[in-house]
Design a protein around this motif. Structure first.
Motif, short mmCIF file in Angstrom:
data_model
loop_
_atom_site.label_atom_id
_atom_site.label_comp_id
_atom_site.label_asym_id
_atom_site.label_seq_id
_atom_site.Cartn_x
_atom_site.Cartn_y
_atom_site.Cartn_z
N ASN A 1 -3.66 2.11 -4.13
CA ASN A 1 -3.18 0.76 -5.34
C ASN A 1 -2.95 -0.49 -4.65
O ASN A 1 -2.26 -0.32 -3.36
CB ASN A 1 -2.39 1.20 -6.56
CG ASN A 1 -2.44 2.39 -7.55
OD1 ASN A 1 -3.38 2.27 -7.55
ND2 ASN A 1 -1.79 3.38 -7.49
N PRO A 2 -3.66 -1.22 -4.54
CA PRO A 2 -3.03 -2.02 -3.76
C PRO A 2 -1.66 -3.23 -4.21
O PRO A 2 -1.14 -3.09 -5.32
CB PRO A 2 -3.93 -3.58 -4.72
CG PRO A 2 -4.25 -3.34 -5.99
CD PRO A 2 -4.49 -1.61 -5.71
N ILE A 3 -1.33 -3.91 -3.45
CA ILE A 3 0.29 -4.11 -3.30
C ILE A 3 0.28 -5.85 -2.77
O ILE A 3 -0.30 -5.96 -1.69
CB ILE A 3 1.34 -3.27 -2.05
CG1 ILE A 3 0.80 -1.34 -1.99
CG2 ILE A 3 2.38 -3.72 -1.84
CD1 ILE A 3 1.42 -0.90 -0.82
N ASP A 4 0.63 -6.37 -3.92
CA ASP A 4 0.67 -7.36 -3.78
C ASP A 4 1.73 -8.15 -3.29
O ASP A 4 2.01 -9.57 -2.69
CB ASP A 4 1.07 -8.42 -5.68
CG ASP A 4 -0.22 -7.72 -6.28
OD1 ASP A 4 -1.64 -7.70 -5.65
OD2 ASP A 4 0.08 -7.61 -7.40
N SER A 5 3.23 -7.61 -2.93
CA SER A 5 4.12 -8.46 -2.37
C SER A 5 3.90 -7.85 -0.96
O SER A 5 4.23 -6.63 -0.81
CB SER A 5 5.53 -7.31 -2.96
OG SER A 5 6.99 -7.56 -2.55
N LYS A 6 4.46 -9.45 -0.14
CA LYS A 6 4.45 -9.25 1.45
C LYS A 6 5.86 -8.42 1.77
O LYS A 6 5.27 -7.17 2.76
CB LYS A 6 4.37 -10.13 1.58
CG LYS A 6 3.45 -11.24 1.43
CD LYS A 6 3.52 -12.60 2.63
CE LYS A 6 2.22 -13.47 1.97
NZ LYS A 6 2.22 -14.51 2.48
N PHE A 7 6.54 -8.53 1.06
CA PHE A 7 7.82 -7.92 1.11
C PHE A 7 7.79 -5.66 1.17
O PHE A 7 7.70 -5.26 2.31
CB PHE A 7 9.18 -7.83 0.88
CG PHE A 7 10.54 -6.82 0.82
CD1 PHE A 7 11.04 -7.25 2.13
CD2 PHE A 7 10.13 -5.91 0.08
CE1 PHE A 7 11.84 -5.62 2.61
CE2 PHE A 7 12.28 -5.24 0.12
CZ PHE A 7 12.36 -5.13 1.23
N VAL A 8 7.07 -5.62 -0.22
CA VAL A 8 6.79 -4.05 -0.51
C VAL A 8 5.59 -3.71 0.56
O VAL A 8 6.11 -2.33 1.32
CB VAL A 8 6.40 -3.63 -2.22
CG1 VAL A 8 6.25 -2.45 -2.11
CG2 VAL A 8 6.97 -4.12 -2.64
N LYS A 9 4.59 -4.40 0.82
CA LYS A 9 3.86 -3.95 1.88
C LYS A 9 4.15 -3.71 3.06
O LYS A 9 3.66 -2.98 3.72
CB LYS A 9 2.82 -5.27 2.17
CG LYS A 9 1.68 -5.24 3.03
CD LYS A 9 0.69 -3.80 2.02
CE LYS A 9 -0.83 -4.19 2.93
NZ LYS A 9 -0.93 -3.70 4.23
N PHE A 10 5.19 -4.70 3.69
CA PHE A 10 5.66 -4.78 4.81
C PHE A 10 6.55 -3.46 4.98
O PHE A 10 6.20 -2.39 5.84
CB PHE A 10 6.78 -5.99 5.40
CG PHE A 10 7.28 -5.48 6.34
CD1 PHE A 10 6.52 -5.80 7.38
CD2 PHE A 10 8.58 -5.16 6.53
CE1 PHE A 10 7.53 -5.96 8.65
CE2 PHE A 10 9.33 -4.82 8.01
CZ PHE A 10 8.84 -5.06 9.00
N THR A 11 7.87 -2.89 3.80
CA THR A 11 8.32 -1.91 3.96
C THR A 11 7.28 -1.13 3.86
O THR A 11 7.47 0.33 4.80
CB THR A 11 8.82 -1.96 2.65
OG1 THR A 11 10.21 -2.43 2.64
CG2 THR A 11 10.52 -0.31 2.71
N ILE A 12 6.10 -0.51 3.33
CA ILE A 12 4.91 0.71 2.90
C ILE A 12 4.91 0.86 4.35
O ILE A 12 4.35 1.88 4.64
CB ILE A 12 4.49 0.34 1.65
CG1 ILE A 12 5.33 0.38 0.45
CG2 ILE A 12 3.11 1.56 1.62
CD1 ILE A 12 5.47 1.53 -0.07
N ASP A 13 4.38 -0.18 4.88
CA ASP A 13 3.51 0.33 6.02
C ASP A 13 4.51 0.61 7.12
O ASP A 13 3.66 1.11 7.88
CB ASP A 13 3.13 -1.31 6.71
CG ASP A 13 1.38 -2.10 6.10
OD1 ASP A 13 0.65 -1.14 4.78
OD2 ASP A 13 1.82 -3.00 6.12
N TRP A 14 5.22 0.35 6.84
CA TRP A 14 6.49 0.67 8.33
C TRP A 14 6.88 2.17 7.90
O TRP A 14 6.08 3.03 8.78
CB TRP A 14 8.15 0.10 8.20
CG TRP A 14 8.67 0.20 9.47
CD1 TRP A 14 8.97 -0.13 10.15
CD2 TRP A 14 9.75 1.90 8.66
NE1 TRP A 14 10.05 0.60 10.98
CE2 TRP A 14 10.38 1.82 10.09
CE3 TRP A 14 9.71 2.74 8.13
CZ2 TRP A 14 11.46 2.66 10.64
CZ3 TRP A 14 11.06 3.26 7.74
CH2 TRP A 14 11.05 3.76 9.34
N VAL A 15 7.04 3.02 6.66
CA VAL A 15 6.99 3.88 6.57
C VAL A 15 6.07 4.91 5.90
O VAL A 15 6.24 6.08 6.62
CB VAL A 15 7.78 4.10 4.69
CG1 VAL A 15 7.28 5.83 4.33
CG2 VAL A 15 9.23 2.99 4.56
#
Length: 382
Positions: A121-135
């Motif tokens: 699913n797409p991730i709209d929030s930049k902060f959430v996207k950054f966090t998910i990318d890191w994890v």
């Protein structure tokens, strides 16, 4: 050999189609199957019960992550000696804790299979996207290290799940080829159910109604085609979060008589026969069962160039950039202006080509069976 099959088990999921078809073949080899669903869906409960496959459920991670991981830890501890193999089917690596629990708390061999090349699913929030990318990056490292067997449905999906430096096996996504042979009878019956003639040009779109599958693109494309070719019909098969948006667009454009939405059908093979062209404009895919099945039916397919090229097997499929809607319209118009009069012959030819390329369900299941046998040999039992 006893295997715990882990996946989403929900309607419209290509992953679930793969799992069900493959394991029906493996049970003929003597494999005992239990299932674990992590999606929060009970869509396949009746089918797994009928097959005698006990199904377990954990809390969906999006609903309550802590409870999801607690459910997994408890399950693995309770079943520490229950399975020879635990087969995880995932779309991304960020939720790696269940795999880690299986590695820590059970003596099963851990298999991780990648079915995608991006988040589901797409991730709209930049902060959430950054966090998910890191994890997700951390998950790649963990999965690459602890998985006893790493599998991907394409090279791209292997890199997405385990990283570019990790070695894994590409396992071709097989289908039951004979099941998708063109049927004139099915074509006539289903077109009659739609209230259309055999001369009506029917476009199809199949998939979960999410942004990744790009259903709005399909509808907009059909709107343009229909404006110049009124004797046409669109069938969208699937359900998901964009359904209401689609319905609103259909009403606004007054297309209710020319667009049919079908939530779910177990007769997808018959619907391919009823269509003239399938459009598959996904933003990304791990592989792409639908265009493969459609080719087996002798159906014209127009697919996004964002899906793996592995699925481009026959001359019935064209790949186009999503940047040029006009090009999609041109190809759609060309295909529908020259309908096939020999679908049965094309279907038989395509099935031979797909089989030769190694995409029959029996071939892919046999490969997986061989890999499993090698894994469990170290445990002293098959």
């Amino acid at each position: 050999m006893k295997v715990l099959l882990v996946g989403d088990f929900q309607y419209g999921s290509g992953m679930t189609v793969y799992m069900m078809n493959t394991y029906k073949q493996l049970t003929e080899q003597g494999v005992t199957v239990e299932c674990l669903s992590y999606s929060g869906k009970y869509d396949f409960e009746k089918e797994t019960d009928a097959l005698g496959w006990k199904t377990h459920y954990v809390t969906r991670v999006g609903q309550n992550p802590i409870k999801h991981w607690r459910d997994w830890a408890r399950f693995c501890k309770r079943n520490s000696n229950s399975y020879d193999i635990i087969h995880f089917n995932y779309s991304s690596s960020w939720n790696f804790l269940p795999v880690l629990f299986a590695h820590w708390f059970t003596d099963a061999k851990v298999v991780v299979q990648s079915h995608n090349t991006d988040y589901s699913n797409p991730i709209d929030s930049k902060f959430v996207k950054f966090t998910i990318d890191w994890v997700n990056a951390l998950g790649r490292h963990v999965l690459a290290k602890i998985a006893d067997l790493k599998i991907g449905v394409s090279n791209e999906s292997l890199v997405w799940m385990f990283g570019s430096g990790s070695h894994g096996i590409v396992l071709k996504n097989g289908i039951k080829l004979s099941h998708f042979s063109f049927s004139q009878k099915a074509r006539s019956v289903l077109r009659k159910s739609l209230g259309i003639s055999d001369s009506t040009r029917v476009v199809g779109m199949v998939g979960v109604l999410t942004e990744r599958k790009n259903p709005i693109f399909s509808l907009k494309l059909f709107e343009r085609f229909h404006s110049s070719q009124p004797d046409s019909h669109l069938v969208i098969i699937g359900r998901g979060g964009l359904q209401q948006k689609l319905e609103k667009e259909i009403q606004q454009e007054e297309l209710e008589s020319f667009v049919t939405l079908i939530n779910h059908t177990s007769a997808m093979n018959e619907w391919y026969s009823a269509l003239d062209v399938l459009i598959f404009p996904s933003l990304f895919e791990g592989f792409g069962f639908v265009p493969l099945e459609a080719q087996a039916s002798g159906l014209y397919v127009i697919a996004s160039d964002q899906i793996p090229r592995d699925v481009m097997i026959t001359s019935s499929i064209a790949e186009l950039s999503l940047k040029s809607t006009d090009k999609w319209l041109d190809v759609l118009d060309r295909y529908l202006s020259n309908p096939l009069s020999n679908r049965g012959i094309v279907s038989a030819r395509n099935i031979q080509q797909i089989d030769k390329a190694g995409y029959s369900i029996s071939s892919s299941a046999n490969v997986l069976w061989g890999l499993f046998r090698e894994l469990v040999a170290t445990r002293g039992k098959v």
